[in-house]
Structure formats: C-alpha cells, structure tokens
Enzyme design. Structure first.
Site, PDB file in Angstrom:
ATOM      1  N   ASP A  21      35.464  -5.368  -0.601  1.00 55.55           N
ATOM      2  CA  ASP A  21      35.886  -4.081  -0.038  1.00 55.55           C
ATOM      3  C   ASP A  21      37.250  -4.213   0.635  1.00 55.55           C
ATOM      4  OD1 ASP A  21      35.636  -1.402   1.313  1.00 55.55           O
ATOM      5  OD2 ASP A  21      33.591  -1.571   0.580  1.00 55.55           O
ATOM      6  N   HIS A  45      36.864   1.637   5.619  1.00 56.60           N
ATOM      7  CA  HIS A  45      35.855   1.706   4.572  1.00 56.60           C
ATOM      8  C   HIS A  45      34.979   0.455   4.532  1.00 56.60           C
ATOM      9  CE1 HIS A  45      34.338   1.675   0.360  1.00 56.60           C
ATOM     10  NE2 HIS A  45      34.413   2.984   0.436  1.00 56.60           N
ATOM     11  N   SER A  95      30.032   5.287  -2.180  1.00 61.44           N
ATOM     12  CA  SER A  95      30.399   4.114  -1.378  1.00 61.44           C
ATOM     13  C   SER A  95      29.387   3.856  -0.284  1.00 61.44           C
ATOM     14  CB  SER A  95      31.773   4.321  -0.729  1.00 61.44           C
ATOM     15  OG  SER A  95      32.820   3.961  -1.587  1.00 61.44           O
TER      16      SER A  95
END
Length: 661
Positions: free
Chosen positions: A138, A192, A441
């Site tokens: 990620d 994220h 996600s």
C-alpha cells in the site's frame, strides 16, 4: 426514491492499467521475464546482470537495473530505451519484455457488524489473530498511531525475517516497515495505507471518532495479529515494477496473509503483476485478499480476477452518519454528513437542486453561498437494511477468465472509520487521527483480517481452503432475512457479490472445503489457451498442456456454465471433510432458471456423500442441461446448490452463474 443530502468521503478509483509509452532513446522501466536454464552456473544476481551486459554490448549504453525479483517472477525490472528493449527481446532465455503499468488505490464498527466480539466466538478461538503476520502492499503506515501499539501482542514468530527501515518505529505489532518508492519518505503520506493496515489488524483504540461522530473503541479485524507494511505507491499511483518488488519482499520476509487494496484493468494473468505475485504467494501458503475495484455498477469492471486471489466487493454496514434536513413544507430529507459548524444556526435556507446531479461543473454557474445543495444519489442511504451492495463496487462477469465467477465475496466497505496519517477534523496535539472513507480498498483488508483469524485457528489450511470456507458459508440475506440488494434496491446478482456477504463465525467451521493445489492450476491455464511459455511466466517452471481442462472444471467453490438450447454439460467437484469425522451430506436445495435442470450425482452412496475420517475426500458430478425448446432469456442467469449434513449444522453452498448463448 428518496433524495439524500450530505458530505460523503469517496476514495475514487480509476481501474485503468496505463501502459507507458516510450521514445526510442528515452529510458523507461520494463519488466523482463526469463526462462530458467536447465543448468545454472551463475548465481541469480550474476545471471540477471548478464542480460544487461549483453544488451549493452549490442546497443548504445547499458540498461539500468531497477529491481531484481527472487520469488514473484523469474526476472527483473530495468530502465531501457526502446532500442534496448528490442535487443533484450531477442536474447535467448527471455520470455517476455513488457513496459510497467500503473495500479490505482481502491479506496469500527465493522468487527461488531461481522459478529466479532471480545472473548467469544472466532475472536476467542483465534486469540484475535496472535502469531499471524499480515502484509499490506500500500502507501505505507503511520508508525506513531496508537492503532499500532503492541499492547497484548507477543513477539513475532521465529520465521519472521523482515526489516524496519525507520529506527525506533517498529514493535511487536508493527514488525515490518519497508519502502520501495524512490525519493519518498518511508511513512504514509496519503493516509490510505494507515487506514487499510488498521482495518486489517489495528489494535484497540478508545474514543475513536471523526468530527465527534462514530465515537467508540476502534480495532481491526485481527487486533492482535502482526502488521508488516510495504510502501509501493506514490501520489500518482503504484508502478507495477514496484508492486512486484513489495510482494517479492513480503514473501521473503515470511508474511502469512497479503492484502492489496489496488488494482488495474483486466489483463491476461501472465502479464498482470498482482496475479503473478499472488500465484507465488499462494504456492508458499500465503492467503491473498485483493480489492475488486471501484468501477461499479458497470458490468465487466473488475480488477484482480485470478482464481488464486480472493476478490472482494464492497457493501454497507449498519452505521450511518445521518443528517436530517427539514424543508419549508416540514418534509424531512435524510442523508449523511460528517461535519456541521459549531454554532450552526438552525433556520430555513434557500435550496439548490441540480436536476442533472452533483458532478464536476454542475454548480459552476449557480450561487450556492449560504444555501443547501441537494444531491440526488437515488436509493442507498439509511433507508434499507444492511448489508447492501455499494454502487461503486465493481461487477462481473470476469473478463480475464469468463469461466470463473468473480467477485468471490463482499464485505464492509462503506462508512469505514479507521486510522489516518493526520487529523482531518482540525484536532491538534493528538496521534489518534481517524477518517471515514469507502471503497473496495476498505473491504479488502476486512477479508485479509478474517483470513488471518482463520489461519490462526487452522494453520494447516491452504489459501484455497481458507477461501473456500469464506465463500461456502457466506450469507445472501440482510439482517432482516431478506435478499441483499444492490444500489437500485433489487436483489443483488452473483456478479455483484459472488457467493454473498462474509460470515466470519460460520467460516470457522465450514464442514467441507473445495481445496486446490498449485499444480491444479496448470491444466486450467492451458484451458484458457495460454502457451507453455506464458504459463511458465506464471508458475516459474516449464510445463506442457497435454491435459487442459475447461475453466468450470477447476475445483472452485462456484460454477460458471455457458448453455445453448439443448446443451448438457457435466463438471465434477472434490470436497474435503474438515468437520466431524463421521458425517453424511445430502443436497437439500438446488435452484436454477426456468428451462435449466441441474442433476447431482454421488457415486455409490445413493445421493449421500459419506465420510468416515477427517480430511477424507469425496467427488461428485453436476450436470447442467438446457431445454431444447427453452424460450429466449436474458444474457445471464443464476442459481445455487446446497449440501447439508445430517445434523443441519453444516451448510455448504455453491452459487451458479449461467450464460445463455
């Protein structure tokens, strides 16, 4: 349909796999696949370097090595000019040279929504994931966030070989922190990766909230599991050569589960980097969970379609950050909002309603200052029982392998509160920043966490066994016992949710599993029409295609069947008993569209599948027949079959997807 109002955080995904164009003399990164020689006299590094030397001898200048891969593929990534690429392609032992592409990100109350409770059920049986290592590919992580404190987390297992590239940042919770993006700091700059890591395995954090909402104790799905993060993404995306490097390192380090909340456009598996890395991970016993993408509700919009990957769609949970707007006629409109100014005066204000919807440019010539803007998103929010399929969640059919049903499963991906790299609500002096976002996600790390819990209880299970347990025990109904619906309010199709919504507690004891060994994928790949060289790029060894099988013959926990009028097709499945040693299963429920019949044959047992030992295997056949005079149908249909044991405790369901020619 009722309109909705509010501010919705949306992590946008574009699922385009952008091929990078090069000029003849411009150096661009290419991924080189090699065929291993029968006799190797050089070590791997020397062998890889020899190809660059050969190119340099036959062109202007030497290519620049970027990454050497030791697990995910046999090969390397190098910066080359277009002329050098042509030379590289001509060398003996080179299977393929391809330009790298770009993947995009697919962006706590959810543990409670999934039935996970402290000191009971799956959390108790799995010790909340203790001893299992989840690797996140990620944007990195925020090591100082309290979600990554190591209270109650034991030291990592002796098999762990990872690194912490920021001194003093790791502990028993965050055991690995690695960066593969040149010129960027090793920590999370986007938020994220912090969000996905804490969703999968964040530790308990009290008073978690955003703008004062969602207040409670936050935790990940496997709160006592270990976390290892691999930064492969920068603000513009995630280069495929870098993604491969992160996956290569994670396999070398010794992770047990991989979570990848990124994806690209559908492509053949032998050139799709995540599929390549995931295959080798699966070979080594690593369970891989990937986002299905955020390009829904359009059909054929999936990423990560390989059968050795768990492809995860997104659905809602039983939480809404509800805001109510009262109109002048006293009518109430219910919507969602995370923020309202302090001292906001409750008075009537002018209403702006762009009839073409709220999108870029729709309000350019409208004065909205001091007014309420009403955005009509149709039915989703706060009016129906959860879970519902999120409108953005990508849908099948599967383009890369039409005979495999995708997505596999759906899980929580809307209004997910989890850790963030910096405060979004102007709080200062706190390390406990949180954010609420949505996307596949977010659903992907939920399933990675569930995979970790199952791995903790059943360390002997293969990745395919874990995947089977999740799929065959999934639910197709909401909390009211009614069919799960899509964004239109219609019952969701198998192309939206695959086997259904994950039920972690039931996945702990599935009764039967559909196992697949790495070797079983070779005849399947042959059946896709891949050449032996293309298959070698995936499995990293030479193989023949003497016995190809159709896709539907792979021992998958679902069926995709194409039928013309008068067609009859038979496929077999082999199940392994992981329930009581002495047990018997019968087919209790078979569903198919009108004009299609389904016959199940169990040899020698008069329709009963009997077992007398744990790990015993039994084979059965399913014949799908379409009436020769069947009426015209829509392009697709669906159904299912269910095996039930004699006690009624174990229910093993496999969905059908039909394509009518």
């Amino acid at each position: 349909m009722s309109p909705t109002i509010g501010l919705v955080f949306l992590l946008t995904c574009t699922t385009f796999f952008n091929v990078l164009l090069t000029k003849a003399t411009e150096l661009k990164t290419n991924i080189v696949h090699l065929s291993s020689p029968e006799v190797q006299t050089l070590n791997t590094d020397e062998w890889y370097d020899s190809f660059l030397l050969k190119v340099a001898a036959r062109s202007n200048g030497k290519p620049v090595m970027v990454f050497k891969y030791y697990h995910v593929i046999t090969g390397f990534a190098a910066k080359m000019s277009a002329d050098q690429v042509k030379v590289m392609e001509s060398l003996s032992g080179v299977l393929s040279v391809r330009p790298e592409g770009v993947y995009q990100l697919q962006t706590t109350r959810s543990p409670h929504f999934l039935g996970l409770h402290h000191n009971s059920g799956l959390w108790k049986d799995s010790n909340e994931g203790k001893g299992v290592i989840i690797g996140l590919i990620d944007t990195g992580v925020t090591p100082s966030h309290p979600s990554f404190k190591d209270d109650g987390v034991p030291p990592p297992p002796s098999t762990w070989k990872g690194k912490c590239e920021v001194a003093g940042s790791c502990n028993n919770k965050l055991i690995g922190l690695r960066n593969f993006v040149n010129g960027r700091p090793p920590v999370d700059e986007e938020g994220h990766g912090t969000h996905t890591s804490s969703t999968a395995a964040g530790n308990y954090v009290d008073n978690a909230r955003v703008f004062g909402l969602g207040n409670g104790t936050a935790s990940g799905i496997a709160p006592l599991a270990h976390v290892a993060t691999y930064k492969v993404c920068e603000p513009l995306g995630c280069l495929s050569s870098v993604v491969l490097a992160g996956m290569d390192a994670a396999i070398e380090d010794g992770v047990n589960v991989l979570s990848l909340s990124l994806g690209g456009r559908s492509a053949p598996f032998y050139i799709e980097s995540i599929a390549l890395g995931a295959f080798i991970a699966m070979q080594k016993g690593i369970f891989v969970s990937c986002a299905a993408a955020n390009s829904g509700p359009a059909s054929e919009s999936l990423s990560n379609e390989a059968p050795w990957i768990l492809t995860v769609g997104a659905s809602t949970i039983d939480r809404r950050f509800q805001t109510t707007v009262i109109l002048g006629n006293k009518k109430k409109l219910h919507g969602e909002s995370l923020y309202q100014q302090k001292g906001f005066e409750q008075k009537l204000r002018p209403l702006v309603y762009p009839q073409e919807g709220c999108h870029e440019g729709s309000l350019d010539h409208i004065d909205v200052k001091g007014k309420v803007v009403l955005c009509d998103f149709g039915a989703v929010v706060g009016l129906k029982s959860d879970p519902e399929i999120a409108s953005f969640s990508s849908r099948g059919p599967n383009l890369a392998s039409p005979g495999i049903l995708k997505p596999d499963i759906t899980g929580p991906g809307v209004d997910i509160l989890a850790a963030w790299n910096e405060p979004v609500d102007n709080q200062t002096g706190t390390k406990a920043a949180f954010n609420v976002i949505e996307g596949t996600s977010m659903s992907c790390p939920h399933l990675a966490g569930i995979g970790a819990l199952l791995k903790s209880v059943h360390p002997e299970w293969s990745p395919a066994a874990i995947k089977s347990a999740i799929m065959t025990t999934a639910s197709q109904v909401n909390r009211n016992g009614e069919p799960i619906v899509d964004e239109r309010g219609y019952p969701a199709s198998v192309h939206a949710f695959g086997s259904g919504h994950v039920n972690p507690q039931k996945a702990l004891e599935p009764g039967l599993i559909f196992d697949i060994q790495p070797e079983d994928y070779i005849p399947y790949l042959c059946g896709l029409g891949y050449t032996p060289k293309q298959i070698e790029m995936i499995v990293k060894k030479k193989c023949s295609c003497s016995k190809p099988i159709p896709e539907a013959q792979l021992n998958y926990p679902s069926f995709v069947v194409s039928l013309e009028r008068g067609d009859s097709k038979t496929y077999s499945r082999t199940v392994t008993n992981v329930g009581p040693p002495d047990s018997g299963y019968t087919v209790r429920d078979v569903s198919a569209p009108e004009g299609v019949s389904v016959t199940v044959l169990v040899h020698n047992d008069e329709g009963v599948m009997r077992f007398n030992a744990l790990q015993k295997k039994r084979r059965y056949e399913v014949t799908f027949s379409r009436d020769a005079k069947d009426k015209e149908k829509a392009a697709y249909g669906q159904g299912h079959m269910t095996w039930v044991d004699e006690t009624g405790k174990y229910i093993v369901r496999t969905p059908f997807s039909f394509k009518f020619e």
